[in-house]
Write an enzyme that holds these catalytic residues in place. Structure first.
Site, short mmCIF file in Angstrom:
data_model
loop_
_atom_site.label_atom_id
_atom_site.label_comp_id
_atom_site.label_asym_id
_atom_site.label_seq_id
_atom_site.Cartn_x
_atom_site.Cartn_y
_atom_site.Cartn_z
N HIS A 66 0.83 -1.20 0.00
CA HIS A 66 0.00 0.00 0.00
C HIS A 66 0.87 1.26 0.00
CE1 HIS A 66 -3.34 -2.74 1.30
NE2 HIS A 66 -3.94 -2.00 0.40
N ILE A 125 3.10 3.39 -5.37
CA ILE A 125 3.15 2.63 -6.64
C ILE A 125 1.83 1.89 -6.87
CG2 ILE A 125 4.54 1.09 -8.08
CD1 ILE A 125 6.84 1.47 -6.13
N1 LIG Z 1 -2.78 -10.21 -5.25
C1 LIG Z 1 -3.45 -10.09 -4.10
N2 LIG Z 1 -3.48 -11.10 -3.23
C2 LIG Z 1 -4.17 -11.01 -2.08
N3 LIG Z 1 -4.84 -9.93 -1.70
C3 LIG Z 1 -4.85 -8.88 -2.53
C4 LIG Z 1 -4.15 -8.90 -3.76
N4 LIG Z 1 -4.33 -7.72 -4.36
C5 LIG Z 1 -5.11 -6.98 -3.54
N5 LIG Z 1 -5.41 -7.69 -2.44
C6 LIG Z 1 -6.25 -7.28 -1.31
O1 LIG Z 1 -7.40 -6.66 -1.85
C7 LIG Z 1 -7.52 -5.42 -1.23
C8 LIG Z 1 -8.19 -4.38 -2.07
O2 LIG Z 1 -8.19 -3.17 -1.33
P1 LIG Z 1 -6.81 -2.61 -0.76
O3 LIG Z 1 -5.96 -2.14 -1.87
O4 LIG Z 1 -7.06 -1.71 0.37
O5 LIG Z 1 -6.09 -3.90 -0.11
C9 LIG Z 1 -6.08 -4.99 -0.96
C10 LIG Z 1 -5.52 -6.27 -0.45
O6 LIG Z 1 -5.87 -6.47 0.89
ZN LIG Z 2 -5.97 -0.37 -2.92
#
Ligand SMILES: Nc1ncnc2c1ncn2[C@@H]1O[C@@H]2COP(=O)(O)O[C@H]2[C@H]1O
Ligand SMILES: [Zn+2]
Length: 789
Positions: A129, A132
């Site tokens: 998070h 990027i």
């Molecule tokens: N490749 C991934 N594998 C597992 N969890 C993911 C992946 N990509 C996104 N997430 C989860 O999906 C969520 C979408 O919201 P966020 O970006 O806050 O946080 C992200 C992660 O917790």
């Molecule tokens: Zn996100």
């Protein structure tokens, strides 16, 4: 001086960049971490070698930006070539490209400042998070905005809102999830009443940047209001716990073919879905890019798990590097979270882009599932060979003469146990030097990923985000109170050890003693661990109050632990009953057995232990479950972070409530900051916020749900089930039907992904009212004019 190589406007940008935000150096968003500022190449370049900056912008950056409309976009590359400034570079480029600067008459320096502020608001120390990820999501959003179905009716304001929402959707993300913030009593959780805590923080931070950069001042009052509303609603939609809610509505609209994009509300809904898709679209990128995102996100999960461990909090199963693996997380996430949404997105768009995304998703998913199968197969092979070795050793022990056997047996048993217990930390490569190397590259060959796990039967499945830490704790306690290493029994009569071997970790005195309240208890257990005393627990052990007095690592109190063993004092009886059932039998039964066990001959021990080798799945004692169920009072379900020691009876009553769904009397605006007093009196919210959809089942009929089931860890029934599942399938648990997985799911975080939400009604109300307000507005905005690249 080479200033001449930089245009005046670029100089203005650089100066603005440098003087823009003194606040950014003072921790503007006040979350849990003090962020380390990243060293930005562009910043030092602008000071020392300004001409180089110019070159960068007109060289490789331009090259990457030229392809920014294409799906195989690599945000890491853009970040590299921009010296860590991918976010403002991309966004200023897009604002220009969409004609937003002209349309709203925006000052490019202010716009640069806006995106610099946003970039500064991301934690560069987060593996996933960070800015990027924001760049990646914004680029995905840009791709979606190009799709004809969406583009043709969008207004400039909607485009601007979509881009700002995309780029700010995780602004100031602390790198841990909502349950973690709740469990650690973070002020944001209190501020937003445990509801969409992060998303509320993200959108408010975004508005803060708009104000601070003065971009907001450049918009008309009406536009600003509309922009704020849209940004807020779009970002709130990214709350992954609301996935089901959005998915259901989306499916429904597609079935009815009711998404007329001329309608403002429909367009807004599609933008919400677009942002949600963009947010979880990394699995749809080409494999090398997608793979990198997978590593990053899991790294962040595991880091949270490490924090939880350090804080002595229950480790979220998805975040536990010792009990799950990247392929497992990815295979589940792709299948159960990404695919359902992206397939609908493909149904809606049905374009080359959406088809390509689905193709990538399937290809990538297959890769992770193959990796997972290999991982499981390797574990099974190792397990079998270990079991064979154990049986060999026991046969050897049988062969020796009676006298020597009597004295040597415990050693054999202990050594054997020790070897089993060490599975936690023995990499496959060590136990199998000749085993073929795993195929998944560096990350998958690390010890963490290849660690053998004695809790393999408890392995993570995407629908089963259970609170395994709690389970493990209970096992530890039951093992310690019922079976010492002196008379290590693995019989079906005293069943806490039937399914899995006692591991070295489980026997660590520090761990277990840390969970005991009194000095006496600690010394007694210590003695038991060292084989100095008999196993029968003194009556006082029934009122163990775990974790109450053990000093937390942090100033907050971990009442989550308290709840696993019941409320202090008031529920000592229930603790006693539950403790007995954990060991697989009634109190007397087990205690008797323990006492008897000191008289058992070594021969019996060998026989019993050998039986375990032959037959690991022992007969569960179903009746113990019911005893347990009856004995557990309502209040033991309490979770939360309020210090238990300070609870009045009245407060305890209130705290019995869990779940993040606001109670009717607390449906205040989510925006309203809560003062300390209000906060103290606030109806208790939970550390299990995402299970709202299933909360009724969990809380009203625990006999059907996991809430009780995970208190029955000692029960062989549940263990047997898990063991059988593991052994029989030889494949990932995630192949189980989704409903089944959902029902089993418990615990924290990314579980959020799998349930629908009924708990965000205040957010939805807010959004609904916004929608109503918005729908009343005329669509006065001219259609956006897309500039050629
Ligand atoms: N490749 C991934 N594998 C597992 N969890 C993911 C992946 N990509 C996104 N997430 C989860 O999906 C969520 C979408 O919201 P966020 O970006 O806050 O946080 C992200 C992660 O917790
Ligand atoms: Zn996100």
């Amino acid at each position: 001086m080479r200033r001449g190589k930089i245009s005046d406007s670029n100089w203005a940008l650089i100066e603005a960049l440098e003087s823009a935000c003194p606040c950014s150096r003072t921790g503007r968003f006040l979350t849990m971490h003090k962020r380390r500022r990243k060293r930005l190449t562009s910043r030092s370049l602008s000071q020392d070698h300004p001409a180089l900056l110019d070159d960068i912008h007109h060289g490789s950056v331009q090259c990457v930006l030229d392809k920014v409309w294409q799906w195989p976009f690599n945000a890491f590359t853009l970040d590299n070539v921009t010296g860590g400034r991918s976010l403002p570079v991309l966004c200023v480029h897009l604002f220009h490209w969409y004609g937003l600067l002209d349309h709203f008459n925006l000052d490019v320096v202010e716009v640069w400042k806006l995106f610099s502020l946003i970039e500064e608001g991301y934690h560069s120390t987060n593996p996933y998070h960070n800015s990027i990820h924001a760049t990646d999501v914004t680029q995905a959003m840009h791709c979606f905005l190009q799709e004809e179905k969406i583009r043709e009716h969008l207004t400039p304001l909607e485009v601007m809102a979509a881009l700002i929402a995309a780029v700010a959707h995780d602004l100031d993300h602390p790198g841990v999830n909502q349950p973690f913030l709740i469990a650690t009593s973070n002020h944001l959780a209190a501020l937003y009443e445990n509801t969409s805590v992060l998303e509320n923080h993200h959108w408010r931070s975004a508005i803060g940047c708009l104000l601070e950069s003065s971009v907001a001042d450049q918009l008309s009052k009406d536009s600003r209001k509309l922009l704020d509303e849209q940004i807020s609603s779009l970002i709130l939609a990214t709350d992954i716990t609301r996935q089901q809610e959005f998915l259901t509505r989306f499916k429904d609209s597609l079935d009815k073919n009711s998404l007329d994009m001329k309608d403002h509300e429909n367009r807004h809904f599609i933008l919400q879905i677009a942002l949600k898709c963009a947010d979880i679209s990394n699995p749809c990128r080409p494999w090398d890019i997608s793979y990198k995102w997978s590593q990053k996100v899991c790294e962040e999960f595991f880091r949270q798990g490490d924090y939880e461990r350090q804080l002595n909090l229950p480790v979220t199963s998805l975040c536990d590097r010792h009990s799950t693996s990247i392929p497992k997380i990815q295979a589940g996430f792709f299948r159960f979270v990404v695919a359902p949404l992206l397939e609908e997105w493909d149904r809606f768009l049905c374009t080359t882009l959406s088809n390509k995304m689905i193709k990538n998703l399937r290809d990538n998913q297959t890769r992770w599932e193959t990796a997972l199968q290999q991982e499981l197969a390797e574990e099974t092979r190792t397990e079998i060979s270990e079991a064979e070795e154990i049986c060999d050793e026991i046969s050897d022990a049988r062969g020796s003469d009676d006298e020597s056997r009597r004295s040597s047996l415990p050693t054999v048993v202990l050594e054997t146990v020790d070897r089993l217990g060490r599975r936690h930390s023995v990499p496959l490569s060590l136990s199998h030097p000749n085993a073929p190397p795993p195929v998944w590259g560096n990350t998958l060959t690390t010890g963490d990923n290849l660690r053998l796990r004695d809790e393999r039967s408890r392995r993570f499945t995407i629908g089963q985000i259970s609170n395994l830490k709690e389970e493990e704790e209970e096992l530890q306690l039951s093992q310690m109170s019922s079976c010492s290493n002196q008379s290590f029994q693995r019989s079906s009569d005293c069943g806490s050890n039937d399914e899995r071997p006692v591991s070295a970790e489980n026997l660590l005195p520090e761990l277990s003693i840390a969970s005991i309240t009194t000095h006496d208890e600690a010394s007694r257990l210590s003695s038991v661990l060292h084989g100095n005393v008999s196993l029968a627990p003194p009556p006082s052990s029934r009122s163990l109050q775990r974790q109450q007095t053990f000093p937390p690592l942090q100033p907050y109190v971990r009442t989550r632990y308290m709840s696993t063993s019941g409320e202090p004092i008031a529920h000592s009886t229930s603790i006693s009953s539950s403790s007995s059932s954990r060991t697989g039998g009634s109190d007397s039964d087990c205690a008797g057995l323990k006492r008897d066990s000191t008289d058992d001959s070594d021969r019996e021990k060998i026989t019993k232990f050998a039986k375990i080798c032959e037959k690991e799945n022992v007969n569960p004692r179903k009746d113990s479950l019911d005893v347990r169920r009856l004995a557990i009072p309502q209040n033991t379900r309490r979770r939360g972070s309020a210090p238990v020691g300070q609870l009045s009876a009245e407060l305890i009553e209130r705290l019995a409530r869990r779940g993040s769904m606001p109670t009717s009397d607390s449906r205040q605006s989510v925006l309203k900051p809560l003062g300390l007093k209000e906060n103290a009196g606030m109806p208790r919210r939970s550390s299990l916020p995402f299970d709202l959809h299933h909360s009724a089942t969990l809380f009203t009929d625990a006999s059907n749900g996991e809430d009780l089931r995970h208190r029955e860890k000692g029960s062989k029934k549940s263990k047997k089930k898990k063991l059988l599942r593991r052994r029989s399938s030889g494949g990932p648990d995630l192949l189980l039907p989704r409903e089944h997985l959902l029902n089993r799911r418990r615990g924290s975080l990314p579980s959020e992904m799998f349930t629908s939400q009924s708990g965000n009604s205040n957010n939805r109300n807010l959004e609904n009212s916004r929608r109503i307000v918005s729908s009343r507005r005329s669509l006065a905005h001219p259609k956006i004019q897309l500039l050629p690249q």
